[in-house]
Design an enzyme around this catalytic site. Structure first.
Site, PDB file in Angstrom:
ATOM      1  N   GLU A 114       0.850  -1.197   0.000  1.00 59.27           N
ATOM      2  CA  GLU A 114       0.000   0.000   0.000  1.00 59.27           C
ATOM      3  C   GLU A 114       0.875   1.233   0.000  1.00 59.27           C
ATOM      4  O   GLU A 114       2.001   1.203   0.491  1.00 59.27           O
ATOM      5  CB  GLU A 114      -0.829   0.053   1.293  1.00 59.27           C
ATOM      6  CG  GLU A 114      -1.857  -1.016   1.411  1.00 59.27           C
ATOM      7  CD  GLU A 114      -2.343  -1.141   2.855  1.00 59.27           C
ATOM      8  OE1 GLU A 114      -2.386  -0.132   3.581  1.00 59.27           O
ATOM      9  OE2 GLU A 114      -2.645  -2.269   3.247  1.00 59.27           O
ATOM     10  N   LYS A 116       2.228   4.542   1.443  1.00 57.08           N
ATOM     11  CA  LYS A 116       2.326   5.052   2.806  1.00 57.08           C
ATOM     12  C   LYS A 116       2.014   6.548   2.764  1.00 57.08           C
ATOM     13  O   LYS A 116       2.834   7.357   2.356  1.00 57.08           O
ATOM     14  CB  LYS A 116       3.719   4.803   3.375  1.00 57.08           C
ATOM     15  CG  LYS A 116       3.834   5.180   4.827  1.00 57.08           C
ATOM     16  CD  LYS A 116       5.126   4.641   5.408  1.00 57.08           C
ATOM     17  CE  LYS A 116       5.238   4.911   6.893  1.00 57.08           C
ATOM     18  NZ  LYS A 116       5.274   6.316   7.224  1.00 57.08           N
ATOM     19  N   ASP A 118       1.410  10.277   3.799  1.00 54.83           N
ATOM     20  CA  ASP A 118       2.109  11.105   4.774  1.00 54.83           C
ATOM     21  C   ASP A 118       1.140  12.087   5.433  1.00 54.83           C
ATOM     22  O   ASP A 118       0.991  13.223   5.013  1.00 54.83           O
ATOM     23  CB  ASP A 118       3.244  11.857   4.076  1.00 54.83           C
ATOM     24  CG  ASP A 118       4.302  12.319   5.057  1.00 54.83           C
ATOM     25  OD1 ASP A 118       4.223  11.911   6.233  1.00 54.83           O
ATOM     26  OD2 ASP A 118       5.183  13.078   4.651  1.00 54.83           O
ATOM     27  N   TYR A 223      -6.704   2.185   6.251  1.00 58.36           N
ATOM     28  CA  TYR A 223      -5.827   1.075   5.865  1.00 58.36           C
ATOM     29  C   TYR A 223      -5.876  -0.138   6.793  1.00 58.36           C
ATOM     30  O   TYR A 223      -5.098  -1.066   6.618  1.00 58.36           O
ATOM     31  CB  TYR A 223      -4.384   1.552   5.706  1.00 58.36           C
ATOM     32  CG  TYR A 223      -3.824   2.278   6.909  1.00 58.36           C
ATOM     33  CD1 TYR A 223      -3.623   1.631   8.114  1.00 58.36           C
ATOM     34  CD2 TYR A 223      -3.484   3.625   6.824  1.00 58.36           C
ATOM     35  CE1 TYR A 223      -3.109   2.290   9.207  1.00 58.36           C
ATOM     36  CE2 TYR A 223      -2.958   4.299   7.909  1.00 58.36           C
ATOM     37  CZ  TYR A 223      -2.782   3.625   9.102  1.00 58.36           C
ATOM     38  OH  TYR A 223      -2.278   4.282  10.182  1.00 58.36           O
ATOM     39  N   LYS A 311      10.882   3.197   2.900  1.00 55.66           N
ATOM     40  CA  LYS A 311      10.941   4.663   2.841  1.00 55.66           C
ATOM     41  C   LYS A 311      11.677   5.086   1.588  1.00 55.66           C
ATOM     42  O   LYS A 311      12.779   4.609   1.320  1.00 55.66           O
ATOM     43  CB  LYS A 311      11.701   5.211   4.070  1.00 55.66           C
ATOM     44  CG  LYS A 311      10.935   5.078   5.374  1.00 55.66           C
ATOM     45  CD  LYS A 311       9.845   6.127   5.463  1.00 55.66           C
ATOM     46  CE  LYS A 311       9.172   6.173   6.815  1.00 55.66           C
ATOM     47  NZ  LYS A 311       9.957   6.744   7.879  1.00 55.66           N
ATOM     48  N   CYS A 405      23.289  46.310  11.362  1.00 55.16           N
ATOM     49  CA  CYS A 405      21.902  45.838  11.290  1.00 55.16           C
ATOM     50  C   CYS A 405      21.219  46.406  10.050  1.00 55.16           C
ATOM     51  O   CYS A 405      21.243  47.623   9.835  1.00 55.16           O
ATOM     52  CB  CYS A 405      21.149  46.263  12.549  1.00 55.16           C
ATOM     53  SG  CYS A 405      19.396  45.888  12.463  1.00 55.16           S
ATOM     54  N   CYS A 408      18.370  48.964  11.566  1.00 47.80           N
ATOM     55  CA  CYS A 408      18.605  50.192  12.333  1.00 47.80           C
ATOM     56  C   CYS A 408      20.014  50.718  12.138  1.00 47.80           C
ATOM     57  O   CYS A 408      20.344  51.798  12.628  1.00 47.80           O
ATOM     58  CB  CYS A 408      18.320  49.971  13.815  1.00 47.80           C
ATOM     59  SG  CYS A 408      19.560  48.967  14.638  1.00 47.80           S
ATOM     60  N   CYS A 423      21.737  42.031  16.612  1.00 45.90           N
ATOM     61  CA  CYS A 423      21.573  43.464  16.790  1.00 45.90           C
ATOM     62  C   CYS A 423      21.160  43.637  18.243  1.00 45.90           C
ATOM     63  O   CYS A 423      20.206  42.997  18.691  1.00 45.90           O
ATOM     64  CB  CYS A 423      20.461  43.978  15.865  1.00 45.90           C
ATOM     65  SG  CYS A 423      20.037  45.690  16.230  1.00 45.90           S
ATOM     66  N   CYS A 428      15.792  48.978  18.145  1.00 47.95           N
ATOM     67  CA  CYS A 428      15.800  48.597  16.727  1.00 47.95           C
ATOM     68  C   CYS A 428      14.373  48.282  16.280  1.00 47.95           C
ATOM     69  O   CYS A 428      13.684  47.475  16.912  1.00 47.95           O
ATOM     70  CB  CYS A 428      16.690  47.377  16.521  1.00 47.95           C
ATOM     71  SG  CYS A 428      16.550  46.706  14.843  1.00 47.95           S
TER      72      CYS A 428
HETATM   73  S1  IVH Z   1      -0.164   0.244   8.723  1.00 52.35           S
HETATM   74  C1  IVH Z   1       0.808  -1.770  12.813  1.00 52.35           C
HETATM   75  N1  IVH Z   1      -0.642   1.329   6.360  1.00 52.35           N
HETATM   76  O1  IVH Z   1       2.631   5.088   8.752  1.00 52.35           O
HETATM   77  C2  IVH Z   1       0.710  -1.185  11.461  1.00 52.35           C
HETATM   78  N2  IVH Z   1       0.339   2.673   8.042  1.00 52.35           N
HETATM   79  O2  IVH Z   1       4.749   3.763  11.110  1.00 52.35           O
HETATM   80  C3  IVH Z   1       0.083   0.155  11.420  1.00 52.35           C
HETATM   81  N3  IVH Z   1       0.713   4.992   7.392  1.00 52.35           N
HETATM   82  O3  IVH Z   1       1.733   5.992  11.850  1.00 52.35           O
HETATM   83  C4  IVH Z   1       0.336   0.966  10.237  1.00 52.35           C
HETATM   84  N4  IVH Z   1      -0.087   4.826   5.349  1.00 52.35           N
HETATM   85  O4  IVH Z   1      -0.103   6.377  10.241  1.00 52.35           O
HETATM   86  C5  IVH Z   1      -0.143   1.504   7.602  1.00 52.35           C
HETATM   87  N5  IVH Z   1      -1.162   2.187   4.282  1.00 52.35           N
HETATM   88  C6  IVH Z   1      -0.670   2.357   5.496  1.00 52.35           C
HETATM   89  C7  IVH Z   1      -0.184   3.604   5.928  1.00 52.35           C
HETATM   90  C8  IVH Z   1       0.324   3.712   7.214  1.00 52.35           C
HETATM   91  C9  IVH Z   1       0.447   5.635   6.251  1.00 52.35           C
HETATM   92  C10 IVH Z   1       1.346   5.582   8.578  1.00 52.35           C
HETATM   93  C11 IVH Z   1       0.635   5.265   9.852  1.00 52.35           C
HETATM   94  C12 IVH Z   1       1.690   4.983  10.887  1.00 52.35           C
HETATM   95  C13 IVH Z   1       2.959   4.995  10.107  1.00 52.35           C
HETATM   96  C14 IVH Z   1       3.666   3.668  10.304  1.00 52.35           C
END
Ligand code: IVH
Length: 673
Positions: A114, A116, A118, A223, A311, A405, A408, A423, A428
């Site tokens: 999936e 991830k 942000d 998720y 990541k 500065c 001033c 400064c 100022c």
């Molecule tokens: S699963 C125990 N799935 O990433 C597993 N997390 O460190 C729980 N996040 O704070 C997380 N997208 O908020 C999962 N598709 C996804 C996600 C996801 C974003 C975030 C989640 C968590 C951090 C994982």
């Protein structure tokens, strides 16, 4: 319309609206026009106005955001909200696969991949299909109840397609476009910018006023299932399909693979495609699909063994350093900022990067006109990570840090071992202006509608000279009206916001004064301990350092500050204008034995012996909190002469009532000044 017909029509309307909500906000295939949708909403709103007792929390009309909360309640997570282990490259992913296969033995393993997202993790609770509570992750064990704010997010169903009781988990986020738009508006208003969409989503959901969250175009992807009653699911992918069928927004880019090679290919393909998404992702989450295998794999202390987060490498871009701007902050520190040729990076346009101080410019050998590599990793504000000297043309010029500065003209100094130039001219204009900007800022007096630009304008036009002048601005209404872009309405709003800030609990004022080393947290501790600004002003260094959190340097800074005649004069003028000088929160430390500790008190009627403000101050010193209206949560009503409906209500609810004589007796016993 009679009640029964109304009830039925309300039910039908809610069902229809929720359906069209789903089609529009989740499935992205609307069937009706915006006008038709608005008409359904209006009809529902009208009926609910006629029959207010039929309004339920799951009504679509409740998405606009109700009254602000005083604070967020804590929520214990039944199953902890864990975080994930990280993988940074292919080898880490193969290690993960090896560990998984070692534990599950010879069975085949399938992985769900999936995106991830942000944003910030949220937990949503449904009872019989109705959204009842939502919380932040917090420390994983305990989060905060942000139900009111979550209700404003259109992709969170208030009612599911089936009456199930369950807890789901997902990510609340702000789409890139909404983020850019919000920051643009904030820039125009002279407000501080959010560093990235994640911060702005988190900032929006942690607002006590749900109207703010409602205005912020937040979205969700769900998720996972935290807890499900009355139904069994065998695998994560099946769970996601169930969630989707219940009306949740589940990310469509999920895939199931049965080899780690395919998983790796998937992560690589998203490294490329990621900038095209309308929202930010910082990686790919890989989860073992089978719940039976997940159970077998279990958890380490911090995270599940059945999942890992890949990541992405931090994004970098090459651009040109067009100039370096030097600005003076409220403490006098002079900071250089890189002005960059705008470049797109991790979904946002980067124009500036902090250079922190002069040494960095020298260390990196930066020349104006240089090609530079900028990087934005996670939530970090962009920084210049490298210079590309091979791309120089000879037209680049060195940067000279000013010796004086820029505002001033007084000579800049380097204090002791500090890297920053400062400064030190207390007059100022930059220091004073930035000090006022700090005073009105959100964490301090929180005066809405008074952004950096307006403060700068008021100051430079000589309308205000110090923070105290803000509270006398109402005497200059005509002058304000003459200013650019200041109509009747904006002037009235501004004056009302300033007036309202007079009621702030004193820690905001204390922090706002900008005393060196006194941050928001220390200000709170001091306010809680002393209860009144006068007591803080009179405290000696010894008294101050006796408090756990206050060290000798901060104590000295506080004493020195209040010894300044200018500081005393400002406080006097603030007091004369009616700015509250007392701590209004519930006193915690050292205050447990105060007679009103932790009590919520309502004042009503007129007291013969003191003004309302004096009474409020005295209650605060006895540990109590004064609120405006009587409810079951009220602990005590203090009733003066001609007390009316509040007294009646207190009697009806069985809330304790004290008269003025009783109150005075209590004050005498405690001999509060
Ligand atoms: S699963 C125990 N799935 O990433 C597993 N997390 O460190 C729980 N996040 O704070 C997380 N997208 O908020 C999962 N598709 C996804 C996600 C996801 C974003 C975030 C989640 C968590 C951090 C994982």
């Amino acid at each position: 319309m009679d009640r029964l017909t109304a009830e039925e029509r309300i039910r039908v309307l809610r069902e229809q609206i929720e359906k069209h909500n789903r089609l529009y906000f989740i499935e992205d295939r609307p069937e009706i026009t915006d006008q038709e949708y608005d008409m359904l909403m209006r009809e529902l709103q009208d009926l609910e106005n006629l029959f207010p007792d039929m309004v339920t929390p799951d009504s679509p009309t409740q998405r606009v955001g109700g009254e602000p909360l005083p604070f967020f309640e804590k929520v214990e997570h039944k199953t902890p909200m864990l975080s994930l282990g990280n993988a940074f490259n292919e080898a880490d992913l193969r290690d993960f696969d090896r560990r998984v296969r070692q534990i599950v033995g010879n069975q085949p393993v399938r992985y769900v991949c999936e995106l991830k997202i942000d944003g910030l993790a949220v937990s949503l609770h449904y009872e019989n299909g109705v959204f009842v509570k939502g919380a932040t992750r917090g420390d994983g064990q305990t989060g905060e109840d942000i139900t009111q704010n979550l209700r404003t997010i259109r992709s969170i169903p208030l009612r599911l397609t089936r009456p199930l009781t369950l807890e789901v988990r997902g990510e609340a986020y702000m789409p890139k476009r909404a983020f850019e738009k919000l920051n643009k508006e904030r820039e125009e208003r002279g407000e501080a910018l959010f560093a990235n969409p994640r911060n702005s989503a988190a900032g929006s959901l942690r607002q006590l006023d749900p109207k703010i969250a409602a205005s912020r175009s937040l979205d969700t992807y769900i998720y996972g299932i935290g807890d499900l009653q009355g139904e069994t699911v065998e695998s994560h992918s099946e769970g996601l399909n169930l969630l989707e069928s219940l009306g949740f927004k589940v990310n469509p880019e999920r895939r199931v693979f049965d080899s780690i090679d395919d998983v790796i290919e998937f992560t690589n393909s998203w490294t490329e495609k990621r900038p095209q998404l309308p929202y930010e992702i910082d990686g790919i989450v890989i989860k073992v699909d089978s719940y039976a295998q997940q159970q077998e794999l279990g958890f380490t202390a911090k995270s599940p063994r059945w999942a890992i987060a890949y990541k992405f490498p931090a994004e970098e871009a090459v651009t040109i350093l067009e100039g370096i701007e030097v600005s003076v902050g409220r403490t006098g520190a002079v900071t250089p900022t890189a002005l960059l040729k705008p470049v797109s990076l991790a979904g946002t346009t980067v124009k500036r990067a902090s250079l922190h101080n002069e040494d960095i410019i020298r260390e990196k050998g930066l020349l104006i006109g240089d090609h530079v590599v900028v990087k934005k990793a996670g939530d970090i504000i962009p920084e210049i990570v490298a210079v590309l000297p091979e791309r120089r043309t000879g037209s680049e010029v060195p940067f000279q840090m000013p010796t004086h500065c820029p505002e001033c003209g007084s000579e800049l100094v380097r204090i002791e071992e500090e890297v920053a130039l400062r400064c030190i001219n207390p007059m100022c204009p930059a220091l004073i202006r930035e000090g006022i900007i700090h005073f009105v800022s959100r964490q301090a007096m929180n005066i809405e509608g008074l952004g950096e630009k307006l403060v700068a304008q008021l100051y430079h036009e000589g309308i205000i000279h110090s923070v105290a002048d803000l509270y006398y601005l109402h005497q200059q209404r005509e002058v304000l009206l003459q200013m650019e872009r200041m109509g009747e309405k904006s002037v009235d709003n501004l004056l009302a916001a300033i007036e309202a800030s007079k009621e702030n609990s004193v820690e905001r004022l204390l922090f706002g004064l900008g005393i060196r080393l006194v941050g928001a947290k220390a200000a709170k501790v001091l306010a809680e301990h002393f209860g009144h600004l006068d007591a803080i002003m009179q405290a000696s260094e010894e008294e101050l350092t006796r408090i756990d959190e206050i060290g000798p340097k901060m104590a000295a800074s506080i004493v020195n500050y209040f010894a300044l005649p200018q500081a005393q004069a400002v406080v006097e003028r603030l007091k004369a204008a009616g700015v509250n000088m007392t701590y209004k929160g519930v006193r915690i430390e050292g205050g447990e034995d105060l007679p009103f500790a932790g009590k919520t008190i309502v004042l009503t009627g007129t007291l013969a012996s003191m003004s309302r403000q004096e009474a409020e101050e005295k209650i605060a010193r006895l540990g109590g909190k004064v609120t405006g209206s009587v409810s079951k949560k009220t602990d005590l009503v203090i009733a003066g002469e001609k007390a009316g409906s509040k007294l009646e209500k207190a009697e009806k609810l069985g809330v304790a009532v004290m008269d003025e004589a009783g109150f005075l007796q209590m004050l005498n016993e405690r001999s509060t000044p």
